[in-house]
Design a protein around this motif. Sequence first.
Motif, PDB file in Angstrom:
ATOM      1  N   MET A   1       0.873  -1.316   0.159  1.00 54.74           N
ATOM      2  CA  MET A   1       0.065   0.037  -0.019  1.00 54.74           C
ATOM      3  C   MET A   1       0.827   1.451  -0.135  1.00 54.74           C
ATOM      4  O   MET A   1       0.348   2.247  -0.626  1.00 54.74           O
ATOM      5  CB  MET A   1      -1.047   0.060   1.251  1.00 54.74           C
ATOM      6  CG  MET A   1      -1.895  -1.327   1.064  1.00 54.74           C
ATOM      7  SD  MET A   1      -3.071  -1.466   2.659  1.00 54.74           S
ATOM      8  CE  MET A   1      -4.289  -0.010   1.861  1.00 54.74           C
ATOM      9  N   LEU A   2       2.104   1.276   0.521  1.00 53.24           N
ATOM     10  CA  LEU A   2       2.905   2.308   0.557  1.00 53.24           C
ATOM     11  C   LEU A   2       3.630   2.602  -0.692  1.00 53.24           C
ATOM     12  O   LEU A   2       3.690   3.630  -1.177  1.00 53.24           O
ATOM     13  CB  LEU A   2       3.929   2.176   1.679  1.00 53.24           C
ATOM     14  CG  LEU A   2       3.521   2.371   3.109  1.00 53.24           C
ATOM     15  CD1 LEU A   2       4.597   1.800   4.258  1.00 53.24           C
ATOM     16  CD2 LEU A   2       3.023   3.693   3.353  1.00 53.24           C
ATOM     17  N   LYS A   3       3.660   1.428  -1.227  1.00 54.07           N
ATOM     18  CA  LYS A   3       4.368   1.633  -2.765  1.00 54.07           C
ATOM     19  C   LYS A   3       3.684   2.066  -3.701  1.00 54.07           C
ATOM     20  O   LYS A   3       3.910   2.846  -4.732  1.00 54.07           O
ATOM     21  CB  LYS A   3       5.209   0.020  -3.003  1.00 54.07           C
ATOM     22  CG  LYS A   3       6.452  -0.304  -2.312  1.00 54.07           C
ATOM     23  CD  LYS A   3       6.853  -1.553  -2.790  1.00 54.07           C
ATOM     24  CE  LYS A   3       8.257  -2.026  -2.046  1.00 54.07           C
ATOM     25  NZ  LYS A   3       8.525  -3.485  -2.411  1.00 54.07           N
TER      26      LYS A   3
ATOM     27  N   ALA B   1      -0.884   4.982   0.923  1.00 49.55           N
ATOM     28  CA  ALA B   1      -0.636   5.477   2.216  1.00 49.55           C
ATOM     29  C   ALA B   1       0.692   6.068   2.281  1.00 49.55           C
ATOM     30  O   ALA B   1       1.447   5.802   1.195  1.00 49.55           O
ATOM     31  CB  ALA B   1      -0.786   4.327   3.222  1.00 49.55           C
ATOM     32  N   LYS B   2       1.141   6.838   3.236  1.00 51.54           N
ATOM     33  CA  LYS B   2       2.403   7.563   3.132  1.00 51.54           C
ATOM     34  C   LYS B   2       3.161   7.004   4.367  1.00 51.54           C
ATOM     35  O   LYS B   2       4.476   6.757   4.428  1.00 51.54           O
ATOM     36  CB  LYS B   2       2.469   8.935   3.040  1.00 51.54           C
ATOM     37  CG  LYS B   2       1.895   9.487   1.542  1.00 51.54           C
ATOM     38  CD  LYS B   2       2.055  10.743   1.429  1.00 51.54           C
ATOM     39  CE  LYS B   2       1.385  11.444   0.137  1.00 51.54           C
ATOM     40  NZ  LYS B   2       1.745  13.077   0.262  1.00 51.54           N
ATOM     41  N   CYS B   3       2.377   6.715   5.472  1.00 50.15           N
ATOM     42  CA  CYS B   3       3.130   6.391   6.910  1.00 50.15           C
ATOM     43  C   CYS B   3       2.117   5.164   7.380  1.00 50.15           C
ATOM     44  O   CYS B   3       0.976   5.325   7.726  1.00 50.15           O
ATOM     45  CB  CYS B   3       3.330   7.690   7.924  1.00 50.15           C
ATOM     46  SG  CYS B   3       4.114   7.266   9.235  1.00 50.15           S
ATOM     47  N   ALA B   4       2.836   4.255   7.981  1.00 51.42           N
ATOM     48  CA  ALA B   4       2.075   3.035   8.534  1.00 51.42           C
ATOM     49  C   ALA B   4       2.625   2.527   9.794  1.00 51.42           C
ATOM     50  O   ALA B   4       3.820   2.731   9.888  1.00 51.42           O
ATOM     51  CB  ALA B   4       2.180   2.091   7.440  1.00 51.42           C
ATOM     52  N   VAL B   5       1.577   2.332  10.608  1.00 53.56           N
ATOM     53  CA  VAL B   5       2.128   1.603  11.838  1.00 53.56           C
ATOM     54  C   VAL B   5       1.657   0.068  11.792  1.00 53.56           C
ATOM     55  O   VAL B   5       0.379  -0.405  11.402  1.00 53.56           O
ATOM     56  CB  VAL B   5       1.311   2.223  13.000  1.00 53.56           C
ATOM     57  CG1 VAL B   5       1.937   1.089  14.417  1.00 53.56           C
ATOM     58  CG2 VAL B   5       1.844   3.426  13.492  1.00 53.56           C
TER      59      VAL B   5
END
Length: 325
Positions: free
Chosen positions: A127-129, A133-137
């Motif tokens: 999802m970030l790639k 999203a840009k920042c995940a926990v």
Amino acid sequence: MTIRSVVRGSGSALPRHAVSNAELAQRVDTTDEWITERTGIRNRYLADPDETTSTLAIAAARAALEAAGIDASRVDLIVLATATPDQTFPATATQVQHALGCHGGMAFDVAAVCSGFLYAMGVADSMLKTGMAKCAVVIGAETFSRILDWEDRGTCVLFGDGAGAIVLEAVDVDLADPLAPGIIATRLHADGRHNQLLYVDGGPSTTGTVGKLRMKGREVFRHAVVNLAEVLTEVLEAAGKTSADIDWVVPHQANARILDATARKLGLPPEKVVVTVHDHANTSAASVPLAFDTAVRDGRIKPGDLVMFEAMGGGFTWGASLVRV
């Protein structure tokens, strides 16, 4: 430049109550010697009634954000791996989101048992790639003590409760740099034919009860060693690396025998394997991030190190991920 998911920080949380083998032997027909010899476990943490999967997950997430130096308002994705959610629904991840105060982004649970954190990390990485999203926990959190049969000494001595988390951020990196940070390669697998070797004998749509954990340990051990060795080789090939390039392996902490056997099969020296099973026992989805955070905080794992995460769990599910931290 290419987007990679870069580890910005890690955190972990354990219940207040530590239970040694000797203490456990007072309530279960077992001995310290029996447990230690067969598993390497000497201690585990068991949640009190006011400690839940969500409270442990929240504490681990806060510690990871603090280590990353990132405000919770920047988090737009929370993926929580657990087999012991607070409720059937909603997702425990939404409780973490509310507690952290990062509303409006995505938050959901992933169920892959002991491989759950690898699955959660793989989902977050994708999802970030792709820019979702840009920042995940990413969190692994469990209160496995809630689903143990305390009359079954062959399983109840193996598990503990806890949580671990990492913060991932989408970053443009130069792949020409051999030390470029981030998740390099991940491979995940499952084989549902082996359900009856490791499972919980209950659920909302079958028995209407939570159920208890059941396991055929010898068969699980055999599959674990083979599957983990294969997926580690698969990830190394995808990344263009060899086992000699790895600085640290952070494995699922099932038991010392599986850790030793997997390392031998790959020709990895034991000093490269992070082992915490003696202190924490098997904490299922929390196992890998809890071990990782332990090794980061005690100084073993340092920025720039090449780290292999790996795990296998009920389902069977298994996977591995190679990360430059």
